[in-house]
Design a protein around this motif. Structure first.
Motif, PDB file in Angstrom:
ATOM      1  N   LEU A 239       0.826  -1.203   0.000  1.00 50.52           N
ATOM      2  CA  LEU A 239       0.000   0.000   0.000  1.00 50.52           C
ATOM      3  C   LEU A 239       0.865   1.259   0.000  1.00 50.52           C
ATOM      4  CD1 LEU A 239      -2.999   0.936   0.234  1.00 50.52           C
ATOM      5  CD2 LEU A 239      -2.646   1.017   2.710  1.00 50.52           C
ATOM      6  N   LYS A 240       1.882   1.292   0.840  1.00 45.58           N
ATOM      7  CA  LYS A 240       2.770   2.447   0.954  1.00 45.58           C
ATOM      8  C   LYS A 240       3.521   2.686  -0.355  1.00 45.58           C
ATOM      9  CE  LYS A 240       5.451   5.607   2.956  1.00 45.58           C
ATOM     10  NZ  LYS A 240       4.995   7.021   3.053  1.00 45.58           N
ATOM     11  N   THR A 241       3.953   1.624  -1.007  1.00 46.13           N
ATOM     12  CA  THR A 241       4.669   1.754  -2.280  1.00 46.13           C
ATOM     13  C   THR A 241       3.777   2.408  -3.334  1.00 46.13           C
ATOM     14  OG1 THR A 241       6.057  -0.181  -1.809  1.00 46.13           O
ATOM     15  CG2 THR A 241       5.859   0.493  -4.118  1.00 46.13           C
ATOM     16  N   GLN A 383     -12.776  -1.566  18.117  1.00 43.78           N
ATOM     17  CA  GLN A 383     -11.800  -0.721  18.813  1.00 43.78           C
ATOM     18  C   GLN A 383     -10.414  -0.888  18.205  1.00 43.78           C
ATOM     19  OE1 GLN A 383     -13.378  -2.626  22.505  1.00 43.78           O
ATOM     20  NE2 GLN A 383     -12.771  -0.683  23.444  1.00 43.78           N
ATOM     21  N   ILE A 384     -10.060  -2.119  17.895  1.00 40.35           N
ATOM     22  CA  ILE A 384      -8.747  -2.379  17.303  1.00 40.35           C
ATOM     23  C   ILE A 384      -8.663  -1.804  15.906  1.00 40.35           C
ATOM     24  CG2 ILE A 384      -7.293  -4.261  16.431  1.00 40.35           C
ATOM     25  CD1 ILE A 384      -8.075  -5.783  19.015  1.00 40.35           C
ATOM     26  N   MET A 385      -9.762  -1.838  15.183  1.00 34.35           N
ATOM     27  CA  MET A 385      -9.807  -1.235  13.858  1.00 34.35           C
ATOM     28  C   MET A 385      -9.488   0.262  13.944  1.00 34.35           C
ATOM     29  SD  MET A 385     -12.936  -1.448  11.094  1.00 34.35           S
ATOM     30  CE  MET A 385     -12.989  -3.238  11.136  1.00 34.35           C
ATOM     31  N   SER A 386     -10.024   0.917  14.946  1.00 34.30           N
ATOM     32  CA  SER A 386      -9.773   2.346  15.128  1.00 34.30           C
ATOM     33  C   SER A 386      -8.300   2.620  15.431  1.00 34.30           C
ATOM     34  CB  SER A 386     -10.642   2.895  16.263  1.00 34.30           C
ATOM     35  OG  SER A 386     -12.015   2.794  15.950  1.00 34.30           O
ATOM     36  N   LEU A 387      -7.695   1.765  16.257  1.00 33.28           N
ATOM     37  CA  LEU A 387      -6.277   1.921  16.582  1.00 33.28           C
ATOM     38  C   LEU A 387      -5.407   1.759  15.342  1.00 33.28           C
ATOM     39  CD1 LEU A 387      -6.098  -0.227  19.864  1.00 33.28           C
ATOM     40  CD2 LEU A 387      -6.096   2.271  19.710  1.00 33.28           C
ATOM     41  N   LEU A 388      -5.708   0.744  14.548  1.00 34.43           N
ATOM     42  CA  LEU A 388      -4.888   0.451  13.375  1.00 34.43           C
ATOM     43  C   LEU A 388      -5.082   1.495  12.278  1.00 34.43           C
ATOM     44  CD1 LEU A 388      -2.889  -1.391  11.983  1.00 34.43           C
ATOM     45  CD2 LEU A 388      -4.783  -2.907  11.347  1.00 34.43           C
ATOM     46  N   SER A 389      -6.279   2.028  12.143  1.00 31.93           N
ATOM     47  CA  SER A 389      -6.551   3.034  11.112  1.00 31.93           C
ATOM     48  C   SER A 389      -5.651   4.251  11.275  1.00 31.93           C
ATOM     49  CB  SER A 389      -8.020   3.468  11.178  1.00 31.93           C
ATOM     50  OG  SER A 389      -8.885   2.435  10.806  1.00 31.93           O
ATOM     51  N   VAL A 390      -5.477   4.689  12.517  1.00 35.19           N
ATOM     52  CA  VAL A 390      -4.628   5.848  12.792  1.00 35.19           C
ATOM     53  C   VAL A 390      -3.182   5.562  12.386  1.00 35.19           C
ATOM     54  CG1 VAL A 390      -3.674   7.289  14.636  1.00 35.19           C
ATOM     55  CG2 VAL A 390      -6.105   6.684  14.645  1.00 35.19           C
ATOM     56  N   GLU A 391      -2.716   4.350  12.663  1.00 43.71           N
ATOM     57  CA  GLU A 391      -1.339   3.992  12.340  1.00 43.71           C
ATOM     58  C   GLU A 391      -1.125   3.871  10.827  1.00 43.71           C
ATOM     59  OE1 GLU A 391       1.052   4.018  14.449  1.00 43.71           O
ATOM     60  OE2 GLU A 391      -0.174   4.247  16.251  1.00 43.71           O
ATOM     61  N   ILE A 392      -2.117   3.396  10.115  1.00 44.51           N
ATOM     62  CA  ILE A 392      -2.007   3.306   8.654  1.00 44.51           C
ATOM     63  C   ILE A 392      -1.912   4.704   8.060  1.00 44.51           C
ATOM     64  CG2 ILE A 392      -3.229   2.657   6.535  1.00 44.51           C
ATOM     65  CD1 ILE A 392      -4.322   0.229   8.102  1.00 44.51           C
ATOM     66  N   LYS A 399       4.938   9.600   8.545  1.00 49.12           N
ATOM     67  CA  LYS A 399       5.314   9.801   9.943  1.00 49.12           C
ATOM     68  C   LYS A 399       5.923   8.542  10.568  1.00 49.12           C
ATOM     69  CE  LYS A 399       1.710  13.283  10.626  1.00 49.12           C
ATOM     70  NZ  LYS A 399       0.417  13.609  11.299  1.00 49.12           N
ATOM     71  N   LYS A 400       5.563   7.374  10.018  1.00 48.79           N
ATOM     72  CA  LYS A 400       6.094   6.118  10.534  1.00 48.79           C
ATOM     73  C   LYS A 400       6.369   5.166   9.381  1.00 48.79           C
ATOM     74  CE  LYS A 400       3.749   6.149  15.053  1.00 48.79           C
ATOM     75  NZ  LYS A 400       2.916   5.373  16.009  1.00 48.79           N
ATOM     76  N   THR A 401       7.251   4.212   9.621  1.00 51.92           N
ATOM     77  CA  THR A 401       7.448   3.137   8.659  1.00 51.92           C
ATOM     78  C   THR A 401       6.352   2.102   8.859  1.00 51.92           C
ATOM     79  OG1 THR A 401       8.801   1.775  10.131  1.00 51.92           O
ATOM     80  CG2 THR A 401       9.944   3.469   8.819  1.00 51.92           C
ATOM     81  N   PRO A 402       6.106   1.254   7.857  1.00 49.27           N
ATOM     82  CA  PRO A 402       5.110   0.191   8.045  1.00 49.27           C
ATOM     83  C   PRO A 402       5.382  -0.683   9.263  1.00 49.27           C
ATOM     84  CG  PRO A 402       5.588   0.424   5.724  1.00 49.27           C
ATOM     85  CD  PRO A 402       6.560   1.323   6.447  1.00 49.27           C
ATOM     86  N   GLN A 403       6.662  -1.022   9.494  1.00 49.89           N
ATOM     87  CA  GLN A 403       6.993  -1.877  10.631  1.00 49.89           C
ATOM     88  C   GLN A 403       6.713  -1.176  11.956  1.00 49.89           C
ATOM     89  OE1 GLN A 403       8.726  -5.376  10.508  1.00 49.89           O
ATOM     90  NE2 GLN A 403       7.297  -5.053  12.205  1.00 49.89           N
TER      91      GLN A 403
END
Length: 419
Positions: A239-241, A383-392, A399-403
């Protein structure tokens, strides 16, 4: 039998809500005629109100004719705040006898003891359902919903865009998408529609990519997450690529699975990979009917799409459990499912119930049903979906790498699951 299907308007005042809850299946178990009452909370799966009234009126009439000792009470409920209202009803020892639920709603109600298993209802016909219809409504080995319809998503292509980029074969795999992206960019187009809004469901964005990479959101026991393992990293890197190469519209950051007034609807994106039949119809209006092509779900390490059963669940607190289950048994028979398919435009969950969809474009989604995966139900899924959405989003904005993002999301998610 009542003359009309009852409707509960939204928004509800506290007084109306209290009255509605007191009339539900957790209350009196017989009516004034001495019949057992079964109350169903049904949501607007049939968009046309007149068609909805006609369908549910016939269900009521036919069921009561076949079960003269039961009074079926159908209450039409709004989608808005449905979980809050149902949770309040269950917590108060009220609630309907039967309610329509989808896979990601069920675990929370199973966890607090609100739902009755319905294995005895579906087992006699279990081999007649689509592969993931019953598993999608199953929690810890027990079935908590009787499937009455099935949704499906798949890939749609803008043939005009592909042709202008010199692409003759629609990209169907991750490798083919990466190969097509430079050609599409050179022709002035983006490649893949994506919804990165934190308000949109990951079931229609990142999770299908995760599943296609061979990954899962949760471990088998549901007590930890696994999206930070190798398949998850592969999916987010893919996705990032595409994002960095300009193959995904930058407006994706604010898009919540919309087509109209978005780049894909305006004809500047080559393809969408989690389109519903309604999305396809909207796209066709903008592109022209001749320019839309419906394909199969994408293939990474695996070929997977998203699609869910809608199921009827039984309130564990119902005083008429046997009668409620009789209604479920009635509803999952082919005549009811076929009529519902015609009224909703959804597919039937049974292989022996004829699909009554009449729209030619929707019918093209039928072959994708064999790849439809209903997601991974878990009480903390949303709830976990909400946490992961922000990180994606953090990955896409650099702001962050995928890892890093997956690791941070996994830590938060696992902490949540331990509580």
């Amino acid at each position: 039998m009542k003359s009309t299907v009852r409707r509960i308007a939204a928004p509800l005042t506290a007084l109306v809500l209290a009255a509605a809850l007191s009339s539900c299946g957790g209350g009196d178990d017989t009516n004034s005629a001495g019949k057992k009452t079964v109350t169903l909370w049904m949501y607007p799966v049939i968009a046309d109100q007149a068609a909805s009234d006609t369908y549910w009126k016939k269900v009521e009439t036919d069921f009561e004719a076949a079960n003269t000792g039961i009074d079926l009470n159908i209450e039409a409920q709004p989608w808005d705040k449905r979980d809050e209202k149902l949770a309040t009803a269950f917590a108060g020892g009220k609630g309907p006898d039967v309610v329509l639920l989808i896979p990601d709603q069920i675990p929370q109600y199973v966890k607090n003891g609100s739902l009755e298993p319905v294995d005895d209802v579906v087992t006699p016909d279990k081999d007649k359902f689509l592969p993931n219809a019953i598993p999608g409504l199953t929690v810890e080995g027990k079935v908590y919903g009787a499937p009455i319809y099935h949704t499906v998503t798949t890939t749609i292509y803008n043939k005009t865009v592909l042709t202008k980029a010199g692409i003759t074969k629609p990209p169907a795999t991750w490798d083919e998408i990466k190969a097509a992206a430079p050609k599409l960019k050179a022709a002035g187009f983006t490649t893949l529609d994506y919804s990165a809004s934190t308000e949109s469901t990951l079931n229609l964005s990142f999770y299908p990519l995760l599943w296609q990479a061979g990954g899962k959101v949760f471990a088998d026991d549901g007590k930890s997450v696994t999206f930070d393992q190798a398949p998850g990293l592969e999916a987010l890197t893919f996705l990032k690529t595409l994002w960095d190469d300009g193959a995904i519209p930058k407006t994706a950051l604010n898009n919540g699975n919309a087509i109209e007034n978005q780049p894909i609807g305006k004809g500047t994106v080559a393809m969408g990979f989690t389109a519903t039949p309604a999305n396809a119809a909207t796209a066709a209006k903008g592109w022209g009917d001749a320019n839309i092509e419906v394909g199969a779900p994408l293939t990474g390490a695996k070929q997977v799409g998203y699609g869910i059963p809608g199921g009827l669940s039984v309130n564990a607190g119902s005083k008429n459990l046997a009668e409620a289950k009789k209604f479920l048994s009635f509803m999952i028979q082919p005549p009811q499912l076929q009529a519902l398919s015609k009224a909703t435009g959804y597919f039937t969950p049974r292989t022996d119930a004829k699909v009554e969809v009449t729209d030619p474009l929707t019918l093209k989604f039928g072959p994708a049903l064999q790849y439809a995966f209903p997601g991974e139900p878990n009480p903390a899924a949303r709830q976990i979906m909400s946490l992961l959405s922000v990180e994606i989003q953090a990955v896409l904005t650099g702001k962050k790498t995928p890892q890093q993002a997956l690791g941070d999301a996994a830590k938060q998610a696992n902490d949540l699951l331990k509580r």
